[in-house]
Design an enzyme around this catalytic site. Sequence first.
Site, mmCIF file in Angstrom:
data_model
loop_
_atom_site.group_PDB
_atom_site.id
_atom_site.type_symbol
_atom_site.label_atom_id
_atom_site.label_comp_id
_atom_site.label_asym_id
_atom_site.label_seq_id
_atom_site.Cartn_x
_atom_site.Cartn_y
_atom_site.Cartn_z
ATOM 1 N N GLU A 53 0.859 -1.181 0.000
ATOM 2 C CA GLU A 53 0.000 0.000 0.000
ATOM 3 C C GLU A 53 0.899 1.236 0.000
ATOM 4 O O GLU A 53 1.869 1.302 0.759
ATOM 5 C CB GLU A 53 -0.906 -0.002 1.241
ATOM 6 N N GLU A 112 -2.568 11.906 2.714
ATOM 7 C CA GLU A 112 -3.340 11.411 3.850
ATOM 8 C C GLU A 112 -3.077 12.273 5.077
ATOM 9 O O GLU A 112 -1.965 12.773 5.282
ATOM 10 C CB GLU A 112 -2.957 9.955 4.145
#
Length: 338
Positions: free
Chosen positions: A157, A162
């Site tokens: 990932e 974010e």
Amino acid sequence: MLLPRSIAASPLLWLGVTAIPAGPGYWHNGTSSEVVGGDFNAAAYGLIDTYDGTNWLNMFDVQAIADPTHGFVEYVNAQQAQQLGLLKTQGSQVYMGVDTTSILNPSGSGRKSVRVQSKRAYNQALVIADFAHVPGSNCGSWPAFWMVGPNWPNQGEIDIYEGVHLNTYDQVTLHSSAGCVPSVGTGGETGRRVAGADCGAGGGFNGCGVQSNSPTSYGTAFNANGGGVYATLWTNSGIKVWYFASRDVPTNIRSGNPDPSSWGTPTANFGPGCDYASKFKSLNIVFDITFCGDWAGGVWGSTSCAQINPSCNAYVASQPQSFGDSYWLINSVKVYSV
């Protein structure tokens, strides 16, 4: 966001903890994606795919699923999202937002939002995302733009964009299976390493992160600075991420002829210490906006947001007007071969 001035001015009490995974991804009934890249026969940085308002719904699956990160969110399907105005095109731009009108039960299903995952997956690529607007820095919110493979964390990932709550500094994080411990790559990085060095620590849950040194790289500050571009170069030798304010985007990106060697020092530069070819495979592109949950909910009590309401879920449930700027407005996402 409608906050008392003293609270709004208080900085997020950033703990320096590694980001909780934005994923894992979701593949309906175990289906897999068409995978491109890796052995793609094209000139260096040849354009593979463009995602924008002309093809968004053909290129992404809208995922009405339970949030894997246990957020106070209800992801709606494509028809609901369009009916509610949470997913729409504005010319060639794509808007994806959240419900900003409903007062909710904090023990209920959560605030309606949109999560999309690309139908195609990639094996090594240059991914350039051009944002007119990103979700604002709001108490309770946890937006992410990321890439993830099936069989998490074994296929990896990459969290490109974010953060949570009132933060204005982006965090780039890798999550993997055990044994990926990247050092800083050649040429360095401008960001700051946070938490552990092993991207596979805690079964991949902990990850390894780099926090941007730019106070306009995330949320409300990013938008006030005119938007911008995130570029991610993923190869056998490493993963690099650059952030450019809109006015600073290199001409070769704007012209469609990207040249990462001319872009200067990246925010994050994950280099030697990881077998990227085996740890990151068949990654899909994902966008979402969730609330509370594993990360945003987990650190709620250590932020200034807790001075408003001791419960993250209760705050998000009772303050729909606080999320008027919790939306993506995407000019394009372009994927190039490497």
